[in-house]
Write an enzyme that holds these catalytic residues in place. Structure first.
Site, PDB file in Angstrom:
ATOM      1  CG  PHE A 112      -2.299   0.757   0.977  1.00 24.59           C
ATOM      2  CD1 PHE A 112      -3.037   0.305   0.071  1.00 24.59           C
ATOM      3  CD2 PHE A 112      -2.587   1.770   1.692  1.00 24.59           C
ATOM      4  CE1 PHE A 112      -4.239   1.175  -0.285  1.00 24.59           C
ATOM      5  CE2 PHE A 112      -3.809   2.308   1.648  1.00 24.59           C
ATOM      6  CZ  PHE A 112      -4.508   1.985   0.692  1.00 24.59           C
ATOM      7  N   GLY A 113       1.610   1.199  -0.932  1.00 24.85           N
ATOM      8  CA  GLY A 113       2.599   2.513  -1.091  1.00 24.85           C
ATOM      9  C   GLY A 113       2.002   3.445  -2.196  1.00 24.85           C
ATOM     10  NE  ARG A 155      11.242  -5.115 -10.786  1.00 28.02           N
ATOM     11  CZ  ARG A 155      10.607  -4.175 -11.335  1.00 28.02           C
ATOM     12  NH1 ARG A 155       9.568  -4.097 -11.653  1.00 28.02           N
ATOM     13  NH2 ARG A 155      11.492  -3.059 -11.477  1.00 28.02           N
ATOM     14  CD  GLU A 181       9.544  -8.675 -17.245  1.00 31.88           C
ATOM     15  OE1 GLU A 181      10.170  -7.903 -17.288  1.00 31.88           O
ATOM     16  OE2 GLU A 181       8.458  -8.576 -16.543  1.00 31.88           O
ATOM     17  CG  HIS A 218       8.072  -4.871 -17.155  1.00 28.18           C
ATOM     18  ND1 HIS A 218       9.045  -5.644 -16.313  1.00 28.18           N
ATOM     19  CD2 HIS A 218       7.832  -3.867 -16.198  1.00 28.18           C
ATOM     20  CE1 HIS A 218       9.389  -4.883 -15.367  1.00 28.18           C
ATOM     21  NE2 HIS A 218       8.708  -4.042 -15.244  1.00 28.18           N
TER      22      HIS A 218
END
Length: 382
Positions: A206-207, A292, A321, A341
């Site tokens: 919750f940034g 990520r 990736e 991405h």
């Protein structure tokens, strides 16, 4: 590009048409240990592109040192640091997430070669899995990311992915190519789709990004916002965003109709979403990842989809990736949405990264507080 997104891409060169940085440039033939009257800033990657006014202030206060493309390759970069080719600079500056990573990951090998004078490393991007922020902190170096600059772009993209998991958008889009599949999707998708109003949205992290998602999901779509984070946010913030805190991740997993992973990398390589955590999810839940790829056990995720325990997923980031998990790829167009991405990738995000990176360095070297530090706890411990 997520919590943008931003693992260095090797082999990039400066773009033409960008402002030039002749001031403070050091070529490989420049004698070692140059002297300077202003703090030195090692600028890795492309020239700035969006904020010439901020750069004018930045370069007036600092001596900008811009290694050549050849000097940014790992072996030559290590050699230059070891011989103190650029002198005792005070900051490392990487303003563009697509370049500046030619030397590879910033691990102990590179960090040990930095001069003791370095005080701050400011980079484009929200993620920092490519740099050992703990080791930087132990060296007394503040690492600053650019997460706030990506928050709106990632949140917008995350909402599109959330909608996709409830409305089966990959299926709806793919089926339109043929009259038979068109009719089939028209008839059956309505029996599997759900409106967002009243659904429980579970945010893991919750940034800046998690809060931006909450600010869209509650008033815009009527979702019930719940979150888990290592540190509970201020009650006033929770009230403003109508967000309910869960100290236990397990409690959030049991409740959420759609889980969104939007937390930074753990730094220890361990996934957050595993077979064990997925088993605790509500049957038929949905999952979105804009953090990520390495934070998710993708084989366990495929198992949960194939068993029907999860109804659908949307992934912007992937563990290997640019390769995607073949089992998840096989489910594309039905219950799985896979993107490349892209979540943080807008012009506005790139411009914000550039500006915030310069302002972080000017703040620290000017004796003030960093704007977006991520490793202060390691500095305090050391």
């Amino acid at each position: 590009m997520a919590e943008p997104a931003n693992t260095p891409i090797p082999g990039s060169t400066p773009r033409s048409g960008s402002p030039t940085h002749s001031q403070g440039f050091r070529s490989p033939s420049t004698p070692s240990t140059p002297t300077r009257k202003k703090p030195g800033v090692l600028h890795i990657g492309d020239p700035i592109k969006y904020h010439p006014d901020t750069y004018a202030l930045f370069s007036a206060r600092c001596d900008i040192i811009r290694p050549s493309t050849a000097e940014r390759q790992r072996d030559e970069f290590k050699r230059a640091l070891a011989e103190n080719r650029w002198g005792d600079f005070q900051a490392v500056f990487r303003p563009a997430w697509g370049t500046g990573g030619e030397m590879g990951g910033w691990d102990e090998e590179l960090i040990a070669l930095l001069p003791d004078s370095v005080r701050v490393f400011a980079s484009a991007g929200a993620g920092f899995d490519w740099v050992d922020v703990r080791r930087l902190g132990e060296r007394g170096i503040i690492y600053c990311n650019s997460s706030p600059a990506a928050a709106d772009a990632v949140a917008d993209f995350a909402l599109a992915m959330i909608i996709s998991t409830f409305r089966h958008l990959p299926w709806c889009a793919a089926a339109s190519a043929d009259p038979t599949t068109f009719q089939d999707c028209h008839a059956r998708a309505t029996l599997l789709s759900h409106t967002l109003r009243g659904q429980v949205l579970g945010l893991i992290g919750f940034g800046h990004i998690g809060q931006a998602i909450a600010a869209r999901a509650r008033p815009g779509f009527g979702m019930a916002v719940h979150y888990h984070d290592l540190v509970r946010k201020d009650p006033a913030l929770e009230a403003r965003l109508s967000a309910t805190f869960h100290p236990s991740l397990a409690d959030l997993l049991r409740l959420a109709d759609c889980l969104v992973l939007c937390t930074p990398s753990t730094g220890d390589g361990r996934p957050v979403i595993t077979a064990s955590t997925l088993q605790r999810c509500k049957p038929g839940a949905r999952f979105v990842n804009v953090a990520r790829g390495g934070l998710v056990d993708e084989e366990a995720l495929a198992d949960a989809l194939e068993s029907g325990h999860l109804s659908s997923v949307a992934l912007d980031v992937h563990a290997s990736e640019p390769n995607v998990n073949p089992r998840l790829a096989a489910l594309r167009g039905d219950r799985v949405l896979l993107t490349c991405h892209n979540a943080g990738g807008t012009v506005e995000t790139h411009a914000g990264f550039e500006d915030l990176s310069m302002r972080n360095i000017m703040a620290v070297l000017g004796g003030g507080e960093p704007i977006t530090p991520v490793n202060l706890e390691f500095l305090r411990r050391s």
